[in-house]
Design a protein around this motif. Structure first.
Motif, PDB file in Angstrom:
ATOM      1  N   ASP A   1      -3.010   9.905  -7.578  1.00  0.00           N
ATOM      2  CA  ASP A   1      -3.830   9.866  -6.356  1.00  0.00           C
ATOM      3  C   ASP A   1      -3.296   8.781  -5.425  1.00  0.00           C
ATOM      4  O   ASP A   1      -3.713   7.625  -5.464  1.00  0.00           O
ATOM      5  CB  ASP A   1      -5.290   9.590  -6.713  1.00  0.00           C
ATOM      6  CG  ASP A   1      -6.230   9.902  -5.556  1.00  0.00           C
ATOM      7  OD1 ASP A   1      -5.787   9.806  -4.402  1.00  0.00           O
ATOM      8  OD2 ASP A   1      -7.396  10.249  -5.816  1.00  0.00           O
ATOM      9  N   GLY A   2      -2.354   9.169  -4.585  1.00  0.00           N
ATOM     10  CA  GLY A   2      -1.691   8.221  -3.712  1.00  0.00           C
ATOM     11  C   GLY A   2      -2.596   7.556  -2.691  1.00  0.00           C
ATOM     12  O   GLY A   2      -2.458   6.363  -2.403  1.00  0.00           O
ATOM     13  N   GLU A   3      -3.527   8.327  -2.104  1.00  0.00           N
ATOM     14  CA  GLU A   3      -4.396   7.764  -1.069  1.00  0.00           C
ATOM     15  C   GLU A   3      -5.314   6.700  -1.653  1.00  0.00           C
ATOM     16  O   GLU A   3      -5.523   5.641  -1.053  1.00  0.00           O
ATOM     17  CB  GLU A   3      -5.210   8.876  -0.404  1.00  0.00           C
ATOM     18  CG  GLU A   3      -4.360   9.910   0.318  1.00  0.00           C
ATOM     19  CD  GLU A   3      -3.400   9.288   1.318  1.00  0.00           C
ATOM     20  OE1 GLU A   3      -3.842   8.409   2.102  1.00  0.00           O
ATOM     21  OE2 GLU A   3      -2.213   9.656   1.316  1.00  0.00           O
ATOM     22  N   VAL A   4      -5.869   6.982  -2.829  1.00  0.00           N
ATOM     23  CA  VAL A   4      -6.744   5.995  -3.472  1.00  0.00           C
ATOM     24  C   VAL A   4      -5.939   4.774  -3.909  1.00  0.00           C
ATOM     25  O   VAL A   4      -6.384   3.636  -3.748  1.00  0.00           O
ATOM     26  CB  VAL A   4      -7.478   6.618  -4.681  1.00  0.00           C
ATOM     27  CG1 VAL A   4      -8.204   5.536  -5.488  1.00  0.00           C
ATOM     28  CG2 VAL A   4      -8.473   7.657  -4.196  1.00  0.00           C
TER      29      VAL A   4
ATOM     30  N   ALA B   1       0.836  -1.199   0.000  1.00  0.00           N
ATOM     31  CA  ALA B   1       0.000   0.000   0.000  1.00  0.00           C
ATOM     32  C   ALA B   1       0.872   1.250   0.000  1.00  0.00           C
ATOM     33  O   ALA B   1       0.606   2.213  -0.722  1.00  0.00           O
ATOM     34  CB  ALA B   1      -0.936  -0.008   1.211  1.00  0.00           C
ATOM     35  N   GLU B   2       1.924   1.227   0.798  1.00  0.00           N
ATOM     36  CA  GLU B   2       2.842   2.372   0.830  1.00  0.00           C
ATOM     37  C   GLU B   2       3.574   2.512  -0.501  1.00  0.00           C
ATOM     38  O   GLU B   2       3.793   3.626  -0.988  1.00  0.00           O
ATOM     39  CB  GLU B   2       3.837   2.222   1.976  1.00  0.00           C
ATOM     40  CG  GLU B   2       4.812   3.382   2.136  1.00  0.00           C
ATOM     41  CD  GLU B   2       4.134   4.708   2.456  1.00  0.00           C
ATOM     42  OE1 GLU B   2       4.823   5.748   2.416  1.00  0.00           O
ATOM     43  OE2 GLU B   2       2.920   4.708   2.761  1.00  0.00           O
TER      44      GLU B   2
ATOM     45  N   SER C   1       7.962   3.046  -6.791  1.00  0.00           N
ATOM     46  CA  SER C   1       7.845   3.774  -5.525  1.00  0.00           C
ATOM     47  C   SER C   1       9.084   4.610  -5.242  1.00  0.00           C
ATOM     48  O   SER C   1       9.017   5.618  -4.528  1.00  0.00           O
ATOM     49  CB  SER C   1       7.622   2.794  -4.363  1.00  0.00           C
ATOM     50  OG  SER C   1       8.830   2.121  -4.017  1.00  0.00           O
TER      51      SER C   1
ATOM     52  N   ALA D   1      -3.262   3.560  -2.545  1.00  0.00           N
ATOM     53  CA  ALA D   1      -2.954   2.764  -1.359  1.00  0.00           C
ATOM     54  C   ALA D   1      -4.175   1.988  -0.878  1.00  0.00           C
ATOM     55  O   ALA D   1      -4.080   0.805  -0.518  1.00  0.00           O
ATOM     56  CB  ALA D   1      -2.434   3.671  -0.245  1.00  0.00           C
ATOM     57  N   LEU D   2      -5.334   2.641  -0.881  1.00  0.00           N
ATOM     58  CA  LEU D   2      -6.570   1.986  -0.447  1.00  0.00           C
ATOM     59  C   LEU D   2      -6.909   0.809  -1.359  1.00  0.00           C
ATOM     60  O   LEU D   2      -7.251  -0.285  -0.889  1.00  0.00           O
ATOM     61  CB  LEU D   2      -7.717   2.994  -0.452  1.00  0.00           C
ATOM     62  CG  LEU D   2      -9.113   2.431  -0.129  1.00  0.00           C
ATOM     63  CD1 LEU D   2      -9.140   1.861   1.273  1.00  0.00           C
ATOM     64  CD2 LEU D   2     -10.169   3.521  -0.309  1.00  0.00           C
TER      65      LEU D   2
ATOM     66  N   ARG E   1       1.247   4.202  -2.867  1.00  0.00           N
ATOM     67  CA  ARG E   1       1.106   5.623  -2.556  1.00  0.00           C
ATOM     68  C   ARG E   1       2.312   6.411  -3.051  1.00  0.00           C
ATOM     69  O   ARG E   1       2.169   7.480  -3.668  1.00  0.00           O
ATOM     70  CB  ARG E   1       0.958   5.805  -1.039  1.00  0.00           C
ATOM     71  CG  ARG E   1       0.620   7.239  -0.629  1.00  0.00           C
ATOM     72  CD  ARG E   1       0.623   7.388   0.880  1.00  0.00           C
ATOM     73  NE  ARG E   1       1.965   7.308   1.412  1.00  0.00           N
ATOM     74  CZ  ARG E   1       2.844   8.321   1.409  1.00  0.00           C
ATOM     75  NH1 ARG E   1       2.514   9.486   0.867  1.00  0.00           N
ATOM     76  NH2 ARG E   1       4.048   8.165   1.931  1.00  0.00           N
TER      77      ARG E   1
ATOM     78  N   GLY F   1       2.820   9.310  -6.143  1.00  0.00           N
ATOM     79  CA  GLY F   1       3.430  10.610  -5.918  1.00  0.00           C
ATOM     80  C   GLY F   1       4.522  10.942  -6.916  1.00  0.00           C
ATOM     81  O   GLY F   1       4.860  12.117  -7.101  1.00  0.00           O
TER      82      GLY F   1
ATOM     83  N   ARG G   1      -4.567  -2.121  -0.736  1.00  0.00           N
ATOM     84  CA  ARG G   1      -4.924  -2.867   0.467  1.00  0.00           C
ATOM     85  C   ARG G   1      -6.114  -3.781   0.196  1.00  0.00           C
ATOM     86  O   ARG G   1      -6.154  -4.935   0.636  1.00  0.00           O
ATOM     87  CB  ARG G   1      -5.259  -1.914   1.615  1.00  0.00           C
ATOM     88  CG  ARG G   1      -4.044  -1.323   2.304  1.00  0.00           C
ATOM     89  CD  ARG G   1      -4.437  -0.539   3.535  1.00  0.00           C
ATOM     90  NE  ARG G   1      -3.280  -0.006   4.232  1.00  0.00           N
ATOM     91  CZ  ARG G   1      -2.559  -0.680   5.118  1.00  0.00           C
ATOM     92  NH1 ARG G   1      -2.897  -1.931   5.404  1.00  0.00           N
ATOM     93  NH2 ARG G   1      -1.519  -0.128   5.700  1.00  0.00           N
TER      94      ARG G   1
END
Length: 229
Positions: A197-200, A94-95, A148, A202-203, A98, A102, A206
């Motif tokens: 969109d890093g948050e999406v 997930a990281e 990453s 990562a979500l 993200r 970025g 997961r």
């Protein structure tokens, strides 16, 4: 500075380790198989020192178990070990997703698009089967780990977690329909990364790892079946 003798032993140990890892991950050496130093030394025509070093390398990678006064065996991974592995995998991947988002640019988006296009062709050839990816740059997860830009994440995933995941795949490789579902999940992750969109990203990663674990966990209770991990 290494002597020629020490360097030669190191090369021999690496050769033995690579050969054994390939056999283990391909399923030619089943979980629980004994790895005797004497027999391996005779087979590879080396002394026991390089064999012992090779077995220690494989133990560090999590695919061989060494028990004092008993010797080495191919690791047998139980449900709790597998669950712990997937929990760590979910956090790291997930990281990675993200961070990849970025740093996303047009080239990284094209790389993922081309890769998933190849995977789509392979999945379509066996639509009810698993999603079996090739090694290195043909593996979606390894590509994201590289994108990453974090060398530690890449190292932990490729040197420690993925060999153990491959050990699971040897035994659990064929959940009906999982290939198509996994491909769709990969596409959504790739889209989020390409959009930055890093948050999406990562979500979604997961969720993807969780779905993979749930498919695998269902198979762990049925030893004769195989699943995509």
């Amino acid at each position: 500075m290494l002597t020629k003798s020490e360097e030669s032993r190191g090369v021999a140990a690496e050769r033995v380790a690579l050969a054994l890892q390939e056999e283990i991950l391909a399923g030619r050496l089943a979980p629980g198989s004994r790895l005797g130093e004497v027999a391996l030394a005779e087979r590879f025509e080396v002394s026991r020192g390089p064999v012992r070093s090779a077995l220690n390398q494989l133990a560090d990678a999590g695919i061989v178990t060494i028990v004092p006064n008993s010797g080495a065996r191919v690791r047998e991974m139980g449900r709790e070990d597998a669950r712990a592995l997937y929990e760590v995998r979910a956090a790291l991947e997930a990281e990675a997703a993200r961070l990849a988002a970025g740093q996303a640019d047009a080239r990284s988006g094209e790389t993922l698009t081309q890769l998933l296009g190849q995977h789509a062709q392979e999945v379509s050839s066996h639509p009810q089967g698993a999603y079996l990816q090739g090694p290195g740059d043909r593996d979606f997860h390894i590509v994201i780990a590289r994108l990453s830009g974090n060398p530690l994440i890449l190292r932990y995933l490729t040197r420690e977690l993925y060999p153990q995941l491959s050990l699971l795949r040897v035994k659990h490789r064929n959940v009906t329909g999982r290939g198509q579902a996994a491909l769709l999940e990969h596409r959504r992750i790739a889209e989020a990364i390409a959009c930055g969109d890093g948050e999406v990203a990562a979500l979604l990663m997961r969720r993807h790892i969780r779905a993979s674990w749930e498919a695998l966990e269902a198979q762990l209770a049925a030893p004769s079946e195989e699943s995509e991990a």
